[in-house]
Design a protein around this motif. Structure first.
Motif, short mmCIF file in Angstrom:
data_model
loop_
_atom_site.label_atom_id
_atom_site.label_comp_id
_atom_site.label_asym_id
_atom_site.label_seq_id
_atom_site.Cartn_x
_atom_site.Cartn_y
_atom_site.Cartn_z
N PRO A 44 0.81 -1.22 0.00
CA PRO A 44 0.00 0.00 0.00
C PRO A 44 0.85 1.27 0.00
CG PRO A 44 -0.67 -1.51 1.76
CD PRO A 44 0.61 -2.04 1.21
N SER A 45 0.28 2.33 -0.52
CA SER A 45 0.95 3.63 -0.53
C SER A 45 -0.08 4.73 -0.76
CB SER A 45 1.97 3.67 -1.67
OG SER A 45 2.43 4.98 -1.89
N THR A 46 0.12 5.86 -0.11
CA THR A 46 -0.65 7.06 -0.45
C THR A 46 0.29 8.06 -1.11
OG1 THR A 46 -2.11 6.73 1.44
CG2 THR A 46 -2.09 8.93 0.46
N ARG A 47 1.34 8.48 -0.37
CA ARG A 47 2.20 9.57 -0.82
C ARG A 47 3.00 9.23 -2.08
NH1 ARG A 47 1.35 8.35 3.55
NH2 ARG A 47 0.52 9.78 5.11
N THR A 48 3.71 8.11 -2.03
CA THR A 48 4.62 7.77 -3.12
C THR A 48 3.84 7.52 -4.41
OG1 THR A 48 5.95 6.71 -1.41
CG2 THR A 48 6.61 6.33 -3.69
N SER A 49 2.77 6.77 -4.29
CA SER A 49 1.98 6.43 -5.47
C SER A 49 1.35 7.68 -6.09
CB SER A 49 0.90 5.42 -5.07
OG SER A 49 0.02 5.21 -6.12
N HIS A 246 9.09 13.47 9.04
CA HIS A 246 8.49 12.13 9.20
C HIS A 246 8.06 11.70 7.80
CE1 HIS A 246 5.96 8.83 10.34
NE2 HIS A 246 5.99 9.09 11.64
N PRO A 247 8.43 10.49 7.36
CA PRO A 247 8.08 10.10 5.98
C PRO A 247 6.59 9.86 5.80
CG PRO A 247 9.12 8.27 7.15
CD PRO A 247 9.24 9.47 8.05
N GLY A 248 5.86 9.61 6.90
CA GLY A 248 4.46 9.27 6.79
C GLY A 248 4.30 7.84 6.28
N1 CP Z 1 6.57 7.72 2.86
C1 CP Z 1 5.89 6.81 2.14
O1 CP Z 1 6.47 5.99 1.45
O2 CP Z 1 4.53 6.89 2.27
P1 CP Z 1 3.49 5.99 1.48
O3 CP Z 1 3.63 4.58 2.03
O4 CP Z 1 2.14 6.59 1.78
O5 CP Z 1 3.84 6.03 0.03
#
Ligand code: CP
Length: 298
Positions: A44-49, A246-248
């Motif tokens: 899963p990913s929000t930011r990177t995707s 913080h990378p989140g």
């Molecule tokens: N920092 C990071 O990789 O966040 P995601 O998992 O939401 O992509």
């Protein structure tokens, strides 16, 4: 075509090119490119995707939608078979996130497309390290004489590993800290320090999420914030100009409290914005063949 799989083979000139290109993309109009990009995200990913999609769209690149849950991965298709398929379709760049050390799996594959690592197991997250570097560079203008403390679930963190390798390359001192049972000693040159000493010494504090999904047995977070969290009391220990990253995603009020997230020293949302710019720079690099020769090749 170039690939970005690891921060290990980047030299400082290449990193500076990526940081300067990203900064220029934040400030001006992007170059327009022609090509097709696909996100292959097996985790899963929000930011990177989303930021890779946004970056590709801003560059005029076409983005294909790929959802692992609705793909032939569910019928047993391997990562290599998926990559060979999108390569044969004519895709220019595949952006891959996978829970395994997938770089080893692809290294002998002959593919025409570029590969970008959007996360490989515990090991690497190069574009996160680059966007963290951009955020630090915007604030301090240098990495020389900076101390960066990376705190929390270091053991399970690909961000900690990529950050530590990249920042040391750029001249910073890196400290790992947090619960000792979540430590790691697989990154050369990084010192381990107790949490309060580390954050007091740091110019940059990077807080990490406890990655419950990667723990073999349940990790108890009772008292975690008091022992290893960044809260209002601990903010007073930081040096005047220290920034917080913080990378989140964030475990609110575990490794970092709501009030610290709202503090102007905390650059979490700036990191997200910078993520789009860094990923534009990386996609440009891949599409144009790189200005410094091979970045990192598959
Ligand atoms: N920092 C990071 O990789 O966040 P995601 O998992 O939401 O992509």
């Amino acid at each position: 075509m170039e690939s970005l799989l690891s921060v290990k083979n980047l030299n400082s000139a290449q990193v500076l090119w990526l940081l300067r290109t990203a900064q220029a993309r934040l400030e001006g109009k992007p170059t327009q490119l022609k090509g097709t990009v696909v996100n292959l995200f097996f985790e899963p990913s929000t930011r990177t995707s989303l930021s890779f999609q946004m970056a590709a769209q801003r560059l005029g690149l076409h983005t294909l939608h790929f959802s692992v849950e609705k793909s032939s991965v569910c019928k047993g298709e391997s990562l290599i078979d998926s990559l060979q398929t999108v390569d044969a379709l004519g895709v220019d760049i595949a952006i891959v996130r996978h829970g395994d050390d997938w770089l080893n799996m692809v290294q002998d594959q002959a593919l025409n497309l570029s590969l970008v690592n959007a996360g490989s197991g515990y090991w690497e997250h190069p574009t996160q390290a680059l966007l963290d570097a951009l955020t630090i560079y915007q604030h301090f203008g240098t990495f020389q004489n900076l101390t960066v403390a990376i705190a929390g679930d270091v053991h399970h963190s690909r961000v900690a590993r990529s950050d530590a390798i990249l920042f040391q390359k750029l001249g910073a001192k890196v400290i790992f800290t947090g619960p000792e049972k979540l430590s790691t000693n697989d990154i050369t040159g990084v010192a381990w320090m107790d949490f309060d000493s580390a954050i007091s010494a740091a110019d940059v504090v990077i807080m990490l999420r406890v990655q419950h999904e990667r723990h073999q047995t349940a990790f108890n977070i009772t008292n975690y914030n008091q022992q290893y969290g960044l809260n209002d009391a601990r903010l007073k220990q930081l040096k005047n100009d220290t920034i917080i990253l913080h990378p989140g995603p964030v475990n609110r009020n575990v490794e970092i409290t709501d009030s610290v997230l709202d503090n102007p020293r905390c650059k979490v949302l700036k990191q997200v914005t910078n993520g789009v710019a860094i990923r534009m720079a990386v996609l440009e690099w891949c599409m144009t063949g790189g200005k410094y020769g091979h970045l990192v090749s598959a």
